[in-house]
Design a protein around this motif. Sequence first.
Motif, mmCIF file in Angstrom:
data_model
loop_
_atom_site.group_PDB
_atom_site.id
_atom_site.type_symbol
_atom_site.label_atom_id
_atom_site.label_comp_id
_atom_site.label_asym_id
_atom_site.label_seq_id
_atom_site.Cartn_x
_atom_site.Cartn_y
_atom_site.Cartn_z
ATOM 1 N N ILE A 8 0.854 -1.185 0.000
ATOM 2 C CA ILE A 8 0.000 0.000 0.000
ATOM 3 C C ILE A 8 0.891 1.237 0.000
ATOM 4 O O ILE A 8 1.736 1.396 0.880
ATOM 5 C CB ILE A 8 -0.921 0.014 1.227
ATOM 6 N N ILE A 9 0.696 2.098 -0.982
ATOM 7 C CA ILE A 9 1.438 3.357 -1.049
ATOM 8 C C ILE A 9 0.476 4.476 -0.661
ATOM 9 O O ILE A 9 -0.525 4.698 -1.332
ATOM 10 C CB ILE A 9 2.011 3.605 -2.456
ATOM 11 N N SER A 10 0.787 5.175 0.426
ATOM 12 C CA SER A 10 -0.024 6.297 0.890
ATOM 13 C C SER A 10 0.679 7.589 0.519
ATOM 14 O O SER A 10 1.858 7.767 0.827
ATOM 15 C CB SER A 10 -0.224 6.236 2.404
ATOM 16 N N ILE A 11 -0.051 8.494 -0.121
ATOM 17 C CA ILE A 11 0.510 9.771 -0.556
ATOM 18 C C ILE A 11 -0.304 10.885 0.085
ATOM 19 O O ILE A 11 -1.532 10.911 -0.029
ATOM 20 C CB ILE A 11 0.479 9.889 -2.090
ATOM 21 N N GLY A 76 -5.380 14.768 0.164
ATOM 22 C CA GLY A 76 -4.957 16.158 0.132
ATOM 23 C C GLY A 76 -5.104 16.790 -1.236
ATOM 24 O O GLY A 76 -5.478 16.143 -2.215
ATOM 25 N N PHE A 77 -4.789 18.073 -1.294
ATOM 26 C CA PHE A 77 -4.905 18.843 -2.515
ATOM 27 C C PHE A 77 -3.562 19.460 -2.864
ATOM 28 O O PHE A 77 -2.809 19.870 -1.996
ATOM 29 C CB PHE A 77 -5.948 19.957 -2.366
ATOM 30 N N LYS A 81 -1.634 17.319 -8.608
ATOM 31 C CA LYS A 81 -2.275 16.048 -8.270
ATOM 32 C C LYS A 81 -2.558 15.208 -9.512
ATOM 33 O O LYS A 81 -2.331 13.999 -9.521
ATOM 34 C CB LYS A 81 -3.565 16.322 -7.515
ATOM 35 N N ARG A 82 -3.030 15.825 -10.572
ATOM 36 C CA ARG A 82 -3.294 15.089 -11.817
ATOM 37 C C ARG A 82 -2.006 14.526 -12.401
ATOM 38 O O ARG A 82 -1.982 13.407 -12.906
ATOM 39 C CB ARG A 82 -3.965 15.983 -12.839
ATOM 40 N N TYR A 83 -0.954 15.306 -12.355
ATOM 41 C CA TYR A 83 0.333 14.846 -12.860
ATOM 42 C C TYR A 83 0.849 13.669 -12.034
ATOM 43 O O TYR A 83 1.405 12.717 -12.579
ATOM 44 C CB TYR A 83 1.334 16.000 -12.844
ATOM 45 N N LEU A 84 0.623 13.712 -10.742
ATOM 46 C CA LEU A 84 1.041 12.623 -9.858
ATOM 47 C C LEU A 84 0.326 11.321 -10.211
ATOM 48 O O LEU A 84 0.957 10.262 -10.306
ATOM 49 C CB LEU A 84 0.775 12.992 -8.404
#
Length: 117
Positions: A8-11, A76-77, A81-84
Amino acid sequence: MFKDKLVIISIFLTSNNIFYSVNNTKGEVLFWTSSGSLKLKGSKKTTSMSIPFNLKNIKKFLEALNYSYVFIKIKGFNKNKRYLVKMLKQFFENVILIHEKNSLPHNGCKKPSTRCL
């Protein structure tokens, strides 16, 4: 067998930094990194150039431990975010799910106004 290869990767996106943590299915933190750990300072931490460097570090770690399936949580914002999300799809082939939790309250529905006579 599937749970043994799942991670699980949490960002967590903030206005000043991006935090990444890699957990196993039991919730134990295996690896973490942030844009500040790359020795970037100021507004460079949230630019689109810091995202691929952190994702390369995470991918190296996952290949070393032989994990193949990825579950991603985003919270979060941020302006990138779209690029990520786009870069996550490019870096990791076996993405099970991308879960996005927005923590911005909207204060519910608006009450209809009462007419005053």
